[in-house]
Scaffold this motif. Structure first.
Motif, PDB file in Angstrom:
ATOM      1  N   ALA A 144      -2.629  13.986  -3.930  1.00  0.00           N
ATOM      2  CA  ALA A 144      -2.145  12.723  -3.382  1.00  0.00           C
ATOM      3  C   ALA A 144      -2.413  11.562  -4.333  1.00  0.00           C
ATOM      4  N   LYS A 145      -1.542  10.567  -4.244  1.00  0.00           N
ATOM      5  CA  LYS A 145      -1.719   9.320  -4.974  1.00  0.00           C
ATOM      6  C   LYS A 145      -2.093   8.220  -3.981  1.00  0.00           C
ATOM      7  N   THR A 146      -2.937   7.305  -4.428  1.00  0.00           N
ATOM      8  CA  THR A 146      -3.353   6.211  -3.564  1.00  0.00           C
ATOM      9  C   THR A 146      -2.336   5.082  -3.619  1.00  0.00           C
ATOM     10  N   VAL A 147      -1.816   4.701  -2.465  1.00  0.00           N
ATOM     11  CA  VAL A 147      -0.866   3.599  -2.371  1.00  0.00           C
ATOM     12  C   VAL A 147      -1.613   2.271  -2.310  1.00  0.00           C
ATOM     13  N   GLY A 148      -2.684   2.230  -1.528  1.00  0.00           N
ATOM     14  CA  GLY A 148      -3.482   1.021  -1.406  1.00  0.00           C
ATOM     15  C   GLY A 148      -4.608   1.219  -0.416  1.00  0.00           C
ATOM     16  N   VAL A 149      -5.640   0.400  -0.542  1.00  0.00           N
ATOM     17  CA  VAL A 149      -6.788   0.485   0.367  1.00  0.00           C
ATOM     18  C   VAL A 149      -7.184  -0.915   0.812  1.00  0.00           C
ATOM     19  N   ASP A 150      -7.801  -0.986   1.979  1.00  0.00           N
ATOM     20  CA  ASP A 150      -8.358  -2.241   2.477  1.00  0.00           C
ATOM     21  C   ASP A 150      -9.778  -1.970   2.963  1.00  0.00           C
ATOM     22  N   THR A 151     -10.755  -2.397   2.180  1.00  0.00           N
ATOM     23  CA  THR A 151     -12.147  -2.124   2.516  1.00  0.00           C
ATOM     24  C   THR A 151     -12.599  -2.888   3.752  1.00  0.00           C
ATOM     25  N   GLU A 152     -11.964  -4.015   4.045  1.00  0.00           N
ATOM     26  CA  GLU A 152     -12.394  -4.836   5.181  1.00  0.00           C
ATOM     27  C   GLU A 152     -12.118  -4.172   6.524  1.00  0.00           C
ATOM     28  N   THR A 153     -11.107  -3.326   6.584  1.00  0.00           N
ATOM     29  CA  THR A 153     -10.791  -2.614   7.832  1.00  0.00           C
ATOM     30  C   THR A 153     -11.001  -1.113   7.703  1.00  0.00           C
ATOM     31  N   ASP A 154     -11.363  -0.629   6.502  1.00  0.00           N
ATOM     32  CA  ASP A 154     -11.564   0.795   6.233  1.00  0.00           C
ATOM     33  C   ASP A 154     -10.279   1.591   6.422  1.00  0.00           C
ATOM     34  N   VAL A 155      -9.159   1.009   6.007  1.00  0.00           N
ATOM     35  CA  VAL A 155      -7.865   1.686   6.098  1.00  0.00           C
ATOM     36  C   VAL A 155      -7.359   1.980   4.687  1.00  0.00           C
ATOM     37  N   ALA A 156      -6.778   3.155   4.505  1.00  0.00           N
ATOM     38  CA  ALA A 156      -6.180   3.517   3.223  1.00  0.00           C
ATOM     39  C   ALA A 156      -4.859   4.232   3.471  1.00  0.00           C
ATOM     40  N   VAL A 157      -3.951   4.091   2.517  1.00  0.00           N
ATOM     41  CA  VAL A 157      -2.673   4.791   2.566  1.00  0.00           C
ATOM     42  C   VAL A 157      -2.542   5.612   1.297  1.00  0.00           C
ATOM     43  N   LEU A 202      -0.067  -2.789   2.617  1.00  0.00           N
ATOM     44  CA  LEU A 202      -0.461  -1.945   1.489  1.00  0.00           C
ATOM     45  C   LEU A 202       0.756  -1.316   0.826  1.00  0.00           C
ATOM     46  N   VAL A 203       1.723  -0.901   1.622  1.00  0.00           N
ATOM     47  CA  VAL A 203       2.939  -0.303   1.071  1.00  0.00           C
ATOM     48  C   VAL A 203       3.774  -1.347   0.345  1.00  0.00           C
ATOM     49  N   GLN A 204       3.838  -2.555   0.895  1.00  0.00           N
ATOM     50  CA  GLN A 204       4.673  -3.594   0.311  1.00  0.00           C
ATOM     51  C   GLN A 204       4.032  -4.257  -0.904  1.00  0.00           C
ATOM     52  N   TYR A 205       2.722  -4.527  -0.823  1.00  0.00           N
ATOM     53  CA  TYR A 205       2.060  -5.289  -1.887  1.00  0.00           C
ATOM     54  C   TYR A 205       0.999  -4.502  -2.651  1.00  0.00           C
ATOM     55  N   GLY A 206       0.580  -3.361  -2.131  1.00  0.00           N
ATOM     56  CA  GLY A 206      -0.511  -2.630  -2.760  1.00  0.00           C
ATOM     57  C   GLY A 206      -1.871  -3.155  -2.379  1.00  0.00           C
ATOM     58  N   GLU A 207      -1.899  -4.216  -1.585  1.00  0.00           N
ATOM     59  CA  GLU A 207      -3.137  -4.827  -1.124  1.00  0.00           C
ATOM     60  C   GLU A 207      -2.830  -5.628   0.136  1.00  0.00           C
ATOM     61  N   VAL A 208      -3.880  -6.078   0.807  1.00  0.00           N
ATOM     62  CA  VAL A 208      -3.705  -6.926   1.977  1.00  0.00           C
ATOM     63  C   VAL A 208      -3.838  -8.376   1.550  1.00  0.00           C
ATOM     64  N   GLN A 209      -2.772  -9.127   1.729  1.00  0.00           N
ATOM     65  CA  GLN A 209      -2.798 -10.556   1.400  1.00  0.00           C
ATOM     66  C   GLN A 209      -3.264 -11.312   2.634  1.00  0.00           C
ATOM     67  N   ARG A 210      -4.582 -11.373   2.757  1.00  0.00           N
ATOM     68  CA  ARG A 210      -5.195 -11.906   3.968  1.00  0.00           C
ATOM     69  C   ARG A 210      -5.355 -13.424   3.872  1.00  0.00           C
ATOM     70  N   GLY A 211      -4.835 -14.112   4.880  1.00  0.00           N
ATOM     71  CA  GLY A 211      -4.920 -15.565   4.900  1.00  0.00           C
ATOM     72  C   GLY A 211      -6.064 -16.061   5.761  1.00  0.00           C
ATOM     73  N   LYS A 212      -6.296 -17.368   5.699  1.00  0.00           N
ATOM     74  CA  LYS A 212      -7.353 -17.985   6.489  1.00  0.00           C
ATOM     75  C   LYS A 212      -6.876 -19.300   7.082  1.00  0.00           C
ATOM     76  N   LEU A 213      -7.563 -19.679   8.160  1.00  0.00           N
ATOM     77  CA  LEU A 213      -7.257 -20.925   8.844  1.00  0.00           C
ATOM     78  C   LEU A 213      -8.076 -22.074   8.297  1.00  0.00           C
ATOM     79  N   GLY A 214      -9.275 -21.742   7.819  1.00  0.00           N
ATOM     80  CA  GLY A 214     -10.143 -22.774   7.255  1.00  0.00           C
ATOM     81  C   GLY A 214     -11.073 -23.408   8.262  1.00  0.00           C
ATOM     82  N   VAL A 215     -11.637 -22.580   9.156  1.00  0.00           N
ATOM     83  CA  VAL A 215     -12.581 -23.091  10.153  1.00  0.00           C
ATOM     84  C   VAL A 215     -13.817 -22.210  10.203  1.00  0.00           C
ATOM     85  N   GLY A 216     -14.916 -22.803  10.633  1.00  0.00           N
ATOM     86  CA  GLY A 216     -16.114 -22.065  10.986  1.00  0.00           C
ATOM     87  C   GLY A 216     -16.223 -22.087  12.497  1.00  0.00           C
TER      88      GLY A 216
END
Length: 384
Positions: free
Chosen positions: A148-161, A276-290
């Motif tokens: 298998a080849k790795t398409v992408g991974v996201d360590t923050e959610t422990d998901v890989a494709v 992950l399929v579209q970008y190879g990574e998760v483009q995670r955004g933020k709101l900017g609040v605590g």
């Protein structure tokens, strides 16, 4: 808390409830007539009684599901820090086999995966199953092996494709994990201890589990279906044979199952997979609040009736939150109509949104309801 993914017989209570029924309304894939569940004809000579009763079973559903669940084995080279067998970390989820030379060894791991796109050969699994692997091998139910080849991974959610180039694959359809309720029956499928195509059953014990410190973003399904080492990345399915979760972790002494397992909801896994399929990574955004959880005590201190929501403690300058007009002291109660129960709920919701997404936030300000609009941006730092 162990990050891996089980075997026992079907629940005795379920069998007692269902045994003896003339028709057993167990959901299954495809169309079925009532005749499928009729008692069998009496055996010649009387057998064990006047008639043989048809047995309750999940077999028809599982026969359709099992081909989509695969075994994953990985090989990686790691530096040997302790050459004695006692040097092995007992918390490691999978089997390891030391090798020469003495300053490094080959590490082999076993896990599971779920085929979710047969045409493209896409497989969902857990990131920790394939982490740092030099080689990833997928074994199908029919015995075929593919690298298998790795398409992408996201360590923050422990998901890989991962992806394999193969024909005649069977994909598992996504189910609606958001509609799961405590008490719904589920089955876990994977390769515990290398025993591929193992099925265990149980119920949904809880939904929306967070704050466990397992992943960066947590919204787990908790289940008492047996989950053990090797189940990681495997399927949690409902009785319709649809994927509702990806097994990822258990709570138990020395990695053993005690009926507390966790799965990543299919809605979350599917959302991560698409990026992950579209970008190879998760483009995670933020709101900017605590934020802080709005506890009943805080709600009382602020003169609010409700005791759930996310209390904004700070707003980062020039952030999407600041541009939307949010202020410290505001309480976020919903995002795009989805209730926000606490700070973790807000963080999970925002963290799954793509950069550029526009959202509507329902807030309470000085006890008054308001709605503001914000556009998620890519930001750095510890704010949500």
């Amino acid at each position: 808390m162990e990050r891996f993914g089980g075997s026992r017989a079907f629940c005795a209570v379920l069998l007692m409830m269902l045994a003896g029924c003339e028709q057993v309304p167990i959901p299954r894939l495809g169309q079925a007539s009532a005749a499928d569940y009729q008692p069998s004809e009496p055996a010649a000579g009387g057998g064990r009684g006047a008639e043989q009763i048809g047995r309750p079973t999940l077999a028809p559903m599982l026969e359709a599901v099992l081909p989509a669940v695969v075994n994953i084995s990985t090989t990686s080279t790691v530096e040997e820090q302790d050459h004695s067998p006692l040097g092995e970390r007992s918390s490691q989820p999978f089997f390891k086999f030391p090798a020469v030379p003495p300053d490094e060894r080959q590490q082999q791991s076993l896990g599971s995966g779920v085929i979710v796109n047969a045409e493209k050969g896409l497989i969902l699994t857990s990131h920790h199953v394939i982490a740092d692997a030099d080689r990833v091998t997928v074994t199908l139910q029919d015995g075929r092996d593919f690298e298998a080849k790795t398409v992408g991974v996201d360590t923050e959610t422990d998901v890989a494709v991962i992806k394999i180039d193969a024909n005649n694959l069977k994909a598992l359809p996504f189910g609606d994990s958001q509609s799961l309720r405590v008490g719904d029956f589920v089955a876990a499928i994977g390769s515990p201890f290398g025993l591929s195509q193992t099925v265990t059953s149980g119920i949904v014990s809880a939904v929306g589990r967070s704050g466990l410190g397992i992943e960066g973003y947590e919204d787990f399904i908790q289940t008492d279906a047996s989950i053990n080492p090797g189940n990681s990345g495997g399927a949690l399915v409902d009785l319709n044979g649809e994927l509702v979760g990806i097994s990822t972790a258990i709570v138990g002494p020395a990695g053993g199952n005690v009926g507390i397992g966790f799965a990543i909801p299919s809605r979350l896994a599917q959302s991560i997979m698409q990026q992950l399929v579209q970008y190879g990574e998760v483009q995670r955004g933020k709101l900017g609040v605590g934020v802080h959880d709005l506890t009943p005590d805080l709600a009382h201190a602020l003169g609010l009736e409700r005791g759930s929501g996310a209390l904004i403690a700070l707003v980062q300058p020039d952030s999407p939150a600041a541009k939307a007009g949010l202020r410290p002291g505001d309480v976020v109660t919903a995002i795009d109509g989805t209730p926000v129960t606490n700070g973790g709920s807000l963080r999970n919701t925002v963290g799954l949104l793509q950069v550029g997404s526009e959202i509507k936030l329902d807030i309470l300000r000085n006890g008054e309801k308001r709605t503001v609009t914000a556009r998620i941006a890519k930001m750095v730092g510890s704010v949500d």
